[in-house]
Motif scaffolding. Structure first.
Motif, short mmCIF file in Angstrom:
data_model
loop_
_atom_site.label_atom_id
_atom_site.label_comp_id
_atom_site.label_asym_id
_atom_site.label_seq_id
_atom_site.Cartn_x
_atom_site.Cartn_y
_atom_site.Cartn_z
N GLU B 171 0.91 -1.24 -0.11
CA GLU B 171 -0.10 0.10 0.07
C GLU B 171 0.68 1.30 0.13
OE1 GLU B 171 -3.34 0.33 -0.20
OE2 GLU B 171 -3.46 -1.90 -0.22
N ASN B 174 1.93 2.71 3.27
CA ASN B 174 2.76 2.15 4.22
C ASN B 174 4.41 2.58 3.81
OD1 ASN B 174 0.78 0.73 5.42
ND2 ASN B 174 1.01 -1.10 4.44
N ALA B 177 6.54 3.60 6.69
CA ALA B 177 6.69 2.74 7.56
C ALA B 177 7.95 1.69 7.13
CB ALA B 177 5.78 1.60 7.77
N TYR B 178 8.29 1.52 5.49
CA TYR B 178 9.20 0.84 4.91
C TYR B 178 10.25 1.54 4.83
CZ TYR B 178 5.27 -2.17 3.19
OH TYR B 178 4.37 -3.02 2.97
#
Lengths: 279, 384
Positions: B171, B174, B177-178
């Motif tokens: 997504e 995200n 976050a990665y």
């Protein structure tokens, strides 16, 4: 006569190395085979299933058709390459001489600022360049393209010549200066005569780079001034292509730089490695 | 000797080049940044190519649009594609170049011939390479039927450049976050490396930075930046994010063309390792394998880094190869370099194209400026 264990091991390793090299040679040359075979086939017999077969009789007509389709683009590319290579090498040689042998104000900053120009994505200057070329009435012509390639070739030619001239001992320049040579005298009598290998490296590099270039070619030209790479892209574009033509076109477009590379490969590699700044 | 008059002449001779580069590089970059903050090409009342166009200032509107507007998903796809393309292209070229260089370092007969073969694609245009490989990778032909033609095996079914598959789907929301995880992993790795090298201070800084990264993530500070930039979930079915399988063919062609370059760099680097050093290691009982592992490869590290930076910046700019292999309008293989062309020179959306170009320049600058700086500092300290 029996081999010792050591000899056996050595023998096996040597054999494995040659097998690997030969296999890799085939991998690298497979596309060449397919291109040549396809370019020599009658379009009527080209189909996917028999792509690897050799033609029964070579069909040379594709090449004359391609030359016709390229039309003025081949001459455009030659004019462009000759003009821009000459200008950018001469200016680069002069710049390299100044940067290598003369102390000038702000040199520490000017040289890196100039080098940065060879790394930028040309997309970043494309729209202002388009605007500028239109405003000075140079848009869409070979002359304009020569100007563009000359300017954006300056960083690399300057770099190669500077690194080349740095190795000329200062004593030789001093000696010429004592004999009364000025800035141009030193260049003409000491630096330039020693520059021939430098010029070969730079000319070969610029020749191949400019010949192969596509972005400026496709955005800064009109149909009369396009270079050959644009001609090839048009020939190969679209869905229903007869593959003999793009393949013959690829051979024609690849031949000049390829010949230069095969004949003068050593100098080509030096230009290649110079692009990583120190090599 | 070289007096002030000559020094002045030297500067004057340099001046035309300085002015040209000053205008064509820095002037135009400034103008591109300026253009990216206007509505040039977006205002229906102002034809973009009219003799006089009124361009109104719109601030960061164009950047916001390409990041958030659902219709602009091409740009986000291009960013994701560039990421996967860069990683695989760089790793592929470094690995292939290393194998070729090590093989050619074994004092083989015909070394010059092999070198010429492995390096010849470098002399070709990306347009030529793209044209050739488009034919090589046709579904139902070319490489796919090679196992059949050579050994009578069943053909390969994969669509190298036309596949619709998306691997490793994720997504868009995200991404922070990665990025955090990647940053944390890199910093942790550095901390351990510095610690094992007993560089305690450097190690402590790395640990500290890693903790800060984690805290930023835990406190959801990313959301402040990312939420306004997030795209509606509705985009996922139209333009799923992930590794587009259609890039594989282009990556293969790019590695075929450029691995000779890394090979040449590595050969030059290996030749730079003094033979006495290798001989000394052999005398000390090192096997040939250990000579490479302990003597040659450590000396190649800086060259591998240089190669990765050069290849990385080439891949950020990639344009002609994708154009020739997949066409300019393919959503699965679009890259930022192509978007500048299609948006700018076909749609005449000059402001939007400029914004994309500025983002490209930003990423290239990020890796090239430290590289140039370290290269030139090093050559100065060597007395140049």
């Amino acid at each position: 006569m029996s081999m010792t264990a050591y000899q056996w091991r050595r023998y096996t390793i040597r054999t494995a190395i040659y097998i690997a090299l030969i296999l890799l040679t085939f991998v690298f040359l497979t596309p060449v085979y397919l291109v040549v075979v396809t370019s020599l086939k009658d379009p009527a017999v080209i189909n996917l299933a028999t792509a690897w077969n050799t033609p029964e009789t070579p069909y040379w007509q594709s090449f004359s058709e391609v030359l016709e389709a390229f039309g003025p683009r081949l001459q455009n590319s030659f004019a462009l390459v000759i003009g821009a290579t000459m200008l950018s090498s001469l200016l680069g040689s002069l710049n390299g001489y100044v940067f290598a042998k003369w102390r000038i104000p702000g040199e520490r900053y000017l040289f890196p600022l100039m080098l940065f120009g060879m790394f930028i994505p040309y997309q970043a200057i494309l729209i202002p360049l388009f605007d500028f070329m239109r405003s000075v009435n140079l848009y869409g012509g070979v002359i304009g393209l020569i100007l563009i390639h000359t300017v954006y070739g300056l960083p690399i030619t300057t770099l190669i010549f500077r690194n080349f001239y740095v190795d000329i001992p200062d004593e030789m320049l001093e000696a010429a200066a004592i004999d009364g040579a000025d800035f141009f005298g030193i260049y003409q009598h000491v630096v330039f005569p020693l520059s021939i290998p430098g010029f070969v490296v730079v000319v070969i590099w610029q020749f191949t780079q400019i010949w192969n270039e596509f972005l400026f070619g496709v955005t800064m030209t009109n149909t009369d001034s396009q270079p050959i790479t644009v001609g090839l892209a048009q020939l190969a574009g679209g869905e229903a292509v007869k593959w003999n033509l793009p393949m013959a076109g690829a051979i024609v477009a690849a031949l000049p730089p390829l010949l230069v590379y095969i004949v003068l490969g050593r100098y080509f590699i030096r230009g290649l490695l110079a692009g990583s700044v120190k090599g | 000797m070289r007096n002030n008059r000559d020094r002045f002449i030297a500067f004057v001779m340099l001046l035309p080049s300085l002015i040209l580069v000053g205008i064509f590089v820095y002037g135009f970059i400034g103008q591109a940044i300026q253009t990216s903050m206007t509505d040039w090409g977006q205002n229906p009342a102002q034809p973009p190519l009219a003799a006089t166009v009124i361009k109104s200032f719109v601030g960061l509107q164009n950047y916001e649009n390409i990041m958030t507007d659902t219709l602009e998903f091409y740009f986000r796809n291009a960013l994701v594609n560039t990421f996967f393309f860069t990683v695989l292209f760089v790793l592929g070229c470094v690995a292939a170049g290393m194998i070729l260089a090590l093989l050619l370092d074994q004092k083989v007969v015909g070394e010059g011939f092999f070198r010429t073969v492995f390096l010849f694609p470098m002399a070709l245009s990306f347009v030529v390479t793209g044209t050739i490989w488009r034919w090589m990778l046709q579904p139902g032909g070319g490489v796919n039927i090679l196992p059949q033609v050579l050994f009578g095996l069943s053909p390969i079914e994969f669509s190298w450049i036309n596949s619709r598959d998306v691997w490793l789907p994720f997504e868009w929301g995200n991404v922070p976050a990665y990025l955090t995880m990647a940053g944390f992993a890199i910093l942790a790795f550095l901390a351990v490396r510095y610690a094992t090298a007993r560089r305690w201070r450097a190690s402590r800084y790395a640990v500290l930075a890693a903790v800060v990264v984690l805290l930023v993530f835990a406190a959801r500070l990313w959301d402040v930046v990312w939420l306004p930039l997030d795209t509606p979930d509705a985009e996922t079915p139209i333009a799923p994010k992930g590794f587009n399988a259609a890039l594989v063919g282009i990556i293969i062609a790019a590695v075929w063309q450029m691995s000779g370059y890394t090979m040449a760099m590595f050969i030059a680097g290996i030749r730079g390792v003094p033979e006495e050093l290798r001989e000394a290691a052999r005398v000390d009982g090192c096997s040939e394998f250990d000579v490479y592992r302990r003597i040659v490869l450590p000396q190649l590290n800086p060259i591998i880094l240089s190669a990765m930076i050069i290849l990385g910046h080439i891949s950020l700019k990639i344009f002609d190869l994708v154009f020739a292999m997949a066409g300019p309008d393919n959503a699965k293989t679009v890259v930022p370099g192509l978007l500048v062309y299609t948006e700018g020179f076909r749609e005449n959306a000059f402001a939007k194209a400029s914004a994309i170009a500025v983002i490209m320049l930003f990423f290239v600058t990020l890796i090239i400026v430290p590289y140039l700086w370290s290269q030139l500092r090093e050559s100065r300290s060597r007395g140049r």
